[in-house]
Write an enzyme that holds these catalytic residues in place. Structure first.
Site, short mmCIF file in Angstrom:
data_model
loop_
_atom_site.label_atom_id
_atom_site.label_comp_id
_atom_site.label_asym_id
_atom_site.label_seq_id
_atom_site.Cartn_x
_atom_site.Cartn_y
_atom_site.Cartn_z
CG HIS A 82 -44.59 -17.79 10.04
ND1 HIS A 82 -43.64 -18.74 9.78
CD2 HIS A 82 -44.02 -16.90 10.88
CE1 HIS A 82 -42.53 -18.45 10.46
NE2 HIS A 82 -42.75 -17.34 11.14
NE ARG A 83 -44.68 -15.84 2.56
CZ ARG A 83 -43.71 -15.98 1.68
NH1 ARG A 83 -43.77 -15.31 0.55
NH2 ARG A 83 -42.70 -16.78 1.92
CB SER A 91 -61.06 -4.69 13.87
OG SER A 91 -61.09 -3.44 13.25
N GLY A 92 -58.63 -2.80 15.03
CA GLY A 92 -58.43 -1.52 15.70
C GLY A 92 -59.30 -0.44 15.07
NE ARG A 93 -60.86 0.65 9.09
CZ ARG A 93 -61.51 0.56 7.92
NH1 ARG A 93 -61.49 -0.57 7.24
NH2 ARG A 93 -62.17 1.59 7.45
NE ARG A 161 -55.74 1.18 13.08
CZ ARG A 161 -56.08 0.06 12.46
NH1 ARG A 161 -56.16 -1.06 13.13
NH2 ARG A 161 -56.34 0.05 11.18
CG ASN A 177 -50.44 -26.94 6.64
OD1 ASN A 177 -49.27 -27.24 6.87
ND2 ASN A 177 -50.79 -26.25 5.55
NE ARG A 179 -44.33 -29.43 3.10
CZ ARG A 179 -44.35 -29.66 1.81
NH1 ARG A 179 -45.48 -29.61 1.14
NH2 ARG A 179 -43.23 -29.94 1.17
NE ARG A 188 -40.74 -16.27 12.94
CZ ARG A 188 -40.35 -15.10 12.49
NH1 ARG A 188 -39.31 -14.49 13.06
NH2 ARG A 188 -40.95 -14.52 11.47
#
Ligand code: FAD
Length: 234
Positions: A82-83, A91-93, A161, A177, A179, A188
């Site tokens: 959902h851009r 983070s996994g780093r 990881r 937002n 909309r 979904r």
């Protein structure tokens, strides 16, 4: 390995929100240099319904909700599609992941009936569920042991990881937002009354249902208009 946690739920909490039903009206009334602040409840409902029905979507974009979430990585991947949203994820780093893994409970429908595009899901047999549970627990435990070993040997978190499966949990915040949120909810969830039937995966639907509860609570008129117009995002 004794320190693993298996969960069958997702976490979704309201973190923050911007705006309310009145703000949607105020943004729309900008076109005639009014605020709508003097409108009666019925008129406000009617006006928001008009905006929704005629798909005047921009006034809804001025309001937003920020959610905190804890979901398995395979749900995170769906969420990140959902851009029109802003996501900040653990983070996994920079930090070690936690040994928390998704294991669906026996109520979760697990057998697909029908072909892609026209299918439904039904409960599995006891045997199918036991097989799924055994494989998930064994894989998660084994993978977690490898992850720990690699870290102990000095391998960087960002590489170690990669041995973990997609049922490991991640967490973060998503701001959407209204909309975009309605677009997400229409895709979904699989609710009756939807003009276009959604076919979400069970786990992201759990997340979307929680989002919708918050949305309905903070923006009751917008949510009502969303339902009245067949759950179509404006
Ligand atoms: C049942 C289901 C199955 C799916 N299966 C797959 C799959 O197999 N593989 C896969 O990769 N994804 C899959 N997806 C994800 C799907 O393709 C979308 O990426 C996801 O649902 C987000 O929808 P969206 O683009 O409308 O949302 P957003 O990205 O939030 O965009 C919201 C709206 O903004 C507009 N918009 C955003 N970006 C653009 C753009 N670049 N150009 C024009 N308009 C834009 C569109 O109107 C869009 O509806 C699936 C989704 C569902 C619900």
């Amino acid at each position: 390995v004794s320190d693993l946690t298996f969960r069958s739920d997702i976490t979704l909490q309201l973190d923050d929100w911007m705006g309310d039903d009145a703000k949607v009206i105020r943004m729309a009334k900008a076109s005639i240099k009014k605020t709508g602040g003097d409108m009666e409840e019925a008129a406000r409902m009617g006006f928001i319904n008009f905006l929704m029905r005629e798909r005047h979507g921009v006034p809804f974009e001025h309001c937003a909700i920020t959610f905190y979430f804890e979901v398995p990585i395979f749900v995170m991947r769906q969420l990140a599609k959902h851009r029109i949203s802003s996501i900040s994820e653990a983070s996994g780093r920079y930090v070690e992941l936690e040994p928390v893994f998704y294991l669906a409970n026996s109520q979760r429908p697990m057998v697909q009936i029908g072909k892609a595009g026209a299918y439904q899901f039904e409960r599995g047999t006891y045997q199918q569920f036991q097989g799924y549970r055994f494989a998930t627990e064994a894989t998660s435990k084994r993978a977690w042991a490898y992850y720990r070993d690699l870290l102990d040997e000095g391998v960087a978190r960002e590489l170690a990881r990669s041995v973990l499966p997609v049922n490991v949990y991640t967490s973060g915040y998503i701001t959407v937002n209204l909309r975009s949120l309605m677009n997400l909810l229409s895709l979904r969830t699989a609710e009756e009354g939807a003009v276009i039937q959604g076919h979400p995966q069970y786990e992201i639907e759990l997340l979307a249902q929680e989002m919708e509860r918050v949305f309905a609570c903070r923006f009751p008129l917008v949510h009502t208009a969303f339902l009245r117009n067949g759950r179509v995002a404006p």
